[in-house]
Design a protein around this motif. Structure first.
Motif, PDB file in Angstrom:
ATOM      1  N   SER A   1       0.835  -1.209   0.000  1.00 40.57           N
ATOM      2  CA  SER A   1       0.000   0.000   0.000  1.00 40.57           C
ATOM      3  C   SER A   1       0.863   1.250   0.000  1.00 40.57           C
ATOM      4  O   SER A   1       2.012   1.256   0.447  1.00 40.57           O
ATOM      5  CB  SER A   1      -0.940   0.015   1.208  1.00 40.57           C
ATOM      6  N   LEU A   2       0.234   2.290  -0.495  1.00 34.05           N
ATOM      7  CA  LEU A   2       0.913   3.564  -0.724  1.00 34.05           C
ATOM      8  C   LEU A   2       0.067   4.670  -0.114  1.00 34.05           C
ATOM      9  O   LEU A   2      -1.155   4.637  -0.199  1.00 34.05           O
ATOM     10  CB  LEU A   2       0.990   3.742  -2.242  1.00 34.05           C
ATOM     11  N   GLY A   3       0.714   5.629   0.510  1.00 35.12           N
ATOM     12  CA  GLY A   3       0.017   6.824   0.962  1.00 35.12           C
ATOM     13  C   GLY A   3       0.311   7.961  -0.007  1.00 35.12           C
ATOM     14  O   GLY A   3       1.482   8.269  -0.272  1.00 35.12           O
ATOM     15  N   LEU A   4      -0.724   8.552  -0.580  1.00 33.78           N
ATOM     16  CA  LEU A   4      -0.553   9.651  -1.536  1.00 33.78           C
ATOM     17  C   LEU A   4      -1.033  10.935  -0.875  1.00 33.78           C
ATOM     18  O   LEU A   4      -2.149  10.993  -0.357  1.00 33.78           O
ATOM     19  CB  LEU A   4      -1.347   9.360  -2.817  1.00 33.78           C
TER      20      LEU A   4
ATOM     21  N   THR B   1     -12.182   3.830   6.521  1.00 35.43           N
ATOM     22  CA  THR B   1     -11.011   3.647   5.653  1.00 35.43           C
ATOM     23  C   THR B   1     -10.559   2.187   5.689  1.00 35.43           C
ATOM     24  O   THR B   1     -10.252   1.589   4.651  1.00 35.43           O
ATOM     25  CB  THR B   1      -9.857   4.574   6.091  1.00 35.43           C
ATOM     26  N   GLU B   2     -10.514   1.615   6.892  1.00 29.68           N
ATOM     27  CA  GLU B   2     -10.113   0.211   7.030  1.00 29.68           C
ATOM     28  C   GLU B   2     -11.115  -0.708   6.331  1.00 29.68           C
ATOM     29  O   GLU B   2     -10.728  -1.697   5.694  1.00 29.68           O
ATOM     30  CB  GLU B   2      -9.969  -0.141   8.511  1.00 29.68           C
ATOM     31  N   ARG B   3     -12.388  -0.377   6.461  1.00 26.35           N
ATOM     32  CA  ARG B   3     -13.422  -1.193   5.810  1.00 26.35           C
ATOM     33  C   ARG B   3     -13.278  -1.115   4.277  1.00 26.35           C
ATOM     34  O   ARG B   3     -13.337  -2.133   3.582  1.00 26.35           O
ATOM     35  CB  ARG B   3     -14.816  -0.714   6.233  1.00 26.35           C
TER      36      ARG B   3
ATOM     37  N   PHE C   1      -3.877   4.933  -0.535  1.00 28.48           N
ATOM     38  CA  PHE C   1      -4.667   5.743   0.386  1.00 28.48           C
ATOM     39  C   PHE C   1      -4.390   7.210   0.072  1.00 28.48           C
ATOM     40  O   PHE C   1      -3.245   7.659   0.174  1.00 28.48           O
ATOM     41  CB  PHE C   1      -4.285   5.437   1.842  1.00 28.48           C
ATOM     42  N   VAL C   2      -5.411   7.942  -0.360  1.00 30.12           N
ATOM     43  CA  VAL C   2      -5.265   9.364  -0.679  1.00 30.12           C
ATOM     44  C   VAL C   2      -5.609  10.138   0.589  1.00 30.12           C
ATOM     45  O   VAL C   2      -6.762  10.157   1.022  1.00 30.12           O
ATOM     46  CB  VAL C   2      -6.190   9.771  -1.844  1.00 30.12           C
ATOM     47  N   VAL C   3      -4.586  10.762   1.197  1.00 28.11           N
ATOM     48  CA  VAL C   3      -4.752  11.365   2.528  1.00 28.11           C
ATOM     49  C   VAL C   3      -4.180  12.784   2.515  1.00 28.11           C
ATOM     50  O   VAL C   3      -2.961  12.968   2.583  1.00 28.11           O
ATOM     51  CB  VAL C   3      -4.036  10.532   3.620  1.00 28.11           C
ATOM     52  N   PRO C   4      -5.038  13.818   2.430  1.00 29.11           N
ATOM     53  CA  PRO C   4      -4.529  15.194   2.380  1.00 29.11           C
ATOM     54  C   PRO C   4      -3.613  15.552   3.556  1.00 29.11           C
ATOM     55  O   PRO C   4      -2.598  16.206   3.369  1.00 29.11           O
ATOM     56  CB  PRO C   4      -5.811  16.035   2.397  1.00 29.11           C
ATOM     57  N   LEU C   5      -3.974  15.110   4.754  1.00 28.34           N
ATOM     58  CA  LEU C   5      -3.182  15.456   5.939  1.00 28.34           C
ATOM     59  C   LEU C   5      -2.358  14.261   6.422  1.00 28.34           C
ATOM     60  O   LEU C   5      -2.210  14.024   7.620  1.00 28.34           O
ATOM     61  CB  LEU C   5      -4.111  15.967   7.060  1.00 28.34           C
ATOM     62  N   LEU C   6      -1.798  13.522   5.483  1.00 29.52           N
ATOM     63  CA  LEU C   6      -1.035  12.318   5.824  1.00 29.52           C
ATOM     64  C   LEU C   6       0.147  12.637   6.740  1.00 29.52           C
ATOM     65  O   LEU C   6       0.346  11.979   7.755  1.00 29.52           O
ATOM     66  CB  LEU C   6      -0.548  11.644   4.534  1.00 29.52           C
TER      67      LEU C   6
ATOM     68  N   GLY D   1       0.608  11.996  11.372  1.00 29.03           N
ATOM     69  CA  GLY D   1       1.697  11.380  12.126  1.00 29.03           C
ATOM     70  C   GLY D   1       1.776   9.865  12.092  1.00 29.03           C
ATOM     71  O   GLY D   1       2.865   9.315  12.190  1.00 29.03           O
ATOM     72  N   ASN D   2       0.656   9.152  11.965  1.00 31.96           N
ATOM     73  CA  ASN D   2       0.712   7.696  12.096  1.00 31.96           C
ATOM     74  C   ASN D   2       0.654   6.950  10.767  1.00 31.96           C
ATOM     75  O   ASN D   2       0.749   5.725  10.744  1.00 31.96           O
ATOM     76  CB  ASN D   2      -0.410   7.195  13.018  1.00 31.96           C
ATOM     77  N   TRP D   3       0.504   7.657   9.654  1.00 33.59           N
ATOM     78  CA  TRP D   3       0.373   6.974   8.357  1.00 33.59           C
ATOM     79  C   TRP D   3       1.678   6.333   7.919  1.00 33.59           C
ATOM     80  O   TRP D   3       1.676   5.344   7.202  1.00 33.59           O
ATOM     81  CB  TRP D   3      -0.136   7.933   7.288  1.00 33.59           C
ATOM     82  N   LYS D   4       2.795   6.878   8.333  1.00 35.42           N
ATOM     83  CA  LYS D   4       4.109   6.331   7.959  1.00 35.42           C
ATOM     84  C   LYS D   4       4.197   4.855   8.342  1.00 35.42           C
ATOM     85  O   LYS D   4       4.840   4.060   7.650  1.00 35.42           O
ATOM     86  CB  LYS D   4       5.206   7.139   8.667  1.00 35.42           C
ATOM     87  N   ASN D   5       3.528   4.480   9.444  1.00 33.14           N
ATOM     88  CA  ASN D   5       3.561   3.097   9.917  1.00 33.14           C
ATOM     89  C   ASN D   5       2.463   2.231   9.291  1.00 33.14           C
ATOM     90  O   ASN D   5       2.436   1.025   9.503  1.00 33.14           O
ATOM     91  CB  ASN D   5       3.412   3.059  11.442  1.00 33.14           C
ATOM     92  N   ARG D   6       1.560   2.860   8.544  1.00 32.21           N
ATOM     93  CA  ARG D   6       0.407   2.126   8.008  1.00 32.21           C
ATOM     94  C   ARG D   6       0.539   1.805   6.520  1.00 32.21           C
ATOM     95  O   ARG D   6      -0.252   1.033   5.980  1.00 32.21           O
ATOM     96  CB  ARG D   6      -0.882   2.932   8.246  1.00 32.21           C
ATOM     97  N   VAL D   7       1.517   2.413   5.855  1.00 31.00           N
ATOM     98  CA  VAL D   7       1.718   2.174   4.414  1.00 31.00           C
ATOM     99  C   VAL D   7       3.177   1.820   4.149  1.00 31.00           C
ATOM    100  O   VAL D   7       4.052   2.072   4.974  1.00 31.00           O
ATOM    101  CB  VAL D   7       1.306   3.412   3.572  1.00 31.00           C
TER     102      VAL D   7
END
Length: 204
Positions: free
Chosen positions: A6-9, A98-100, A112-117, A121-127
């Protein structure tokens, strides 16, 4: 079956996140847009509406039953405490939905398209990787003024509530520069898509 890769954009307001995300979607990536999820939570009948009404009163609800975005925007920009109350309602619901959506998604890999990624603070560990869509700040301002019919001061206020361009770039594994040249962006998306497909194959 969607790969576990997965990727955080992310990117600042007006950077062109949606344009880039849609290009990846056309190539086969599964898109999970947290802004879209947040919007769905606050339309008429949305899961967040009862709690918003309880917390902020009827003035926070528009005539059609959705959250009154203008009223809420004014409220939270003027008062950090009110912003925290709104986030306490929305963030757990956004995370759950989001998880669903991720579990139900179908594609070569997830974006995952996340404007405030970076801010969250925690997205780094989720993607597995973070992709930043970048452009210069004046371009951001002009795009949002034109797109949303907003005054410069309003756009700059929103940007001050986001991390700086430098902080966002420092968090990036990959960067796409959006200078408005769609063909150049499309070529870069295609190049990165091939990279992500190879990485996704290792995460089966």
């Amino acid at each position: 079956m969607t790969s576990n890769f997965s990727l955080g954009l992310t990117g600042g307001i007006g950077s062109g996140k949606t344009t880039v995300a849609n290009m990846f979607g056309e190539l086969g990536a599964a898109l999970i847009d947290t802004d879209l999820i947040a919007h769905q939570l606050t339309v008429a009948g949305g899961l967040a509406i009862p709690a918003i009404r309880t917390q902020f009163g009827d003035a926070a609800i528009a005539a059609d039953g959705s959250m009154d975005r203008a009223a809420i925007r004014e409220l939270v920009f003027a008062d950090h405490g009110q912003k925290q109350k709104l986030e306490a309602i929305l963030h757990p619901l956004i995370r759950k939905e989001t998880e669903r959506a991720a579990l139900e998604s179908i594609g070569d890999y997830r974006i995952f398209v996340v404007p405030l990624l970076v801010e969250s603070g925690n997205w780094k560990n989720r993607v597995n990787r973070i992709l930043v869509v970048d452009c210069d700040e004046e371009t951001q301002v002009l795009r949002v003024m034109s797109r949303n019919n907003m005054e410069r001061a309003q756009v700059e206020a929103i940007m001050r509530n986001q991390v700086s361009r430098q902080q966002r770039l420092a968090a990036a594994d990959d960067v796409i520069v959006n200078d408005g040249d769609l063909e150049k962006i499309r070529a870069e998306v295609l190049r990165l898509h091939q990279t992500y497909l190879a990485l996704a194959a290792r995460h089966e």
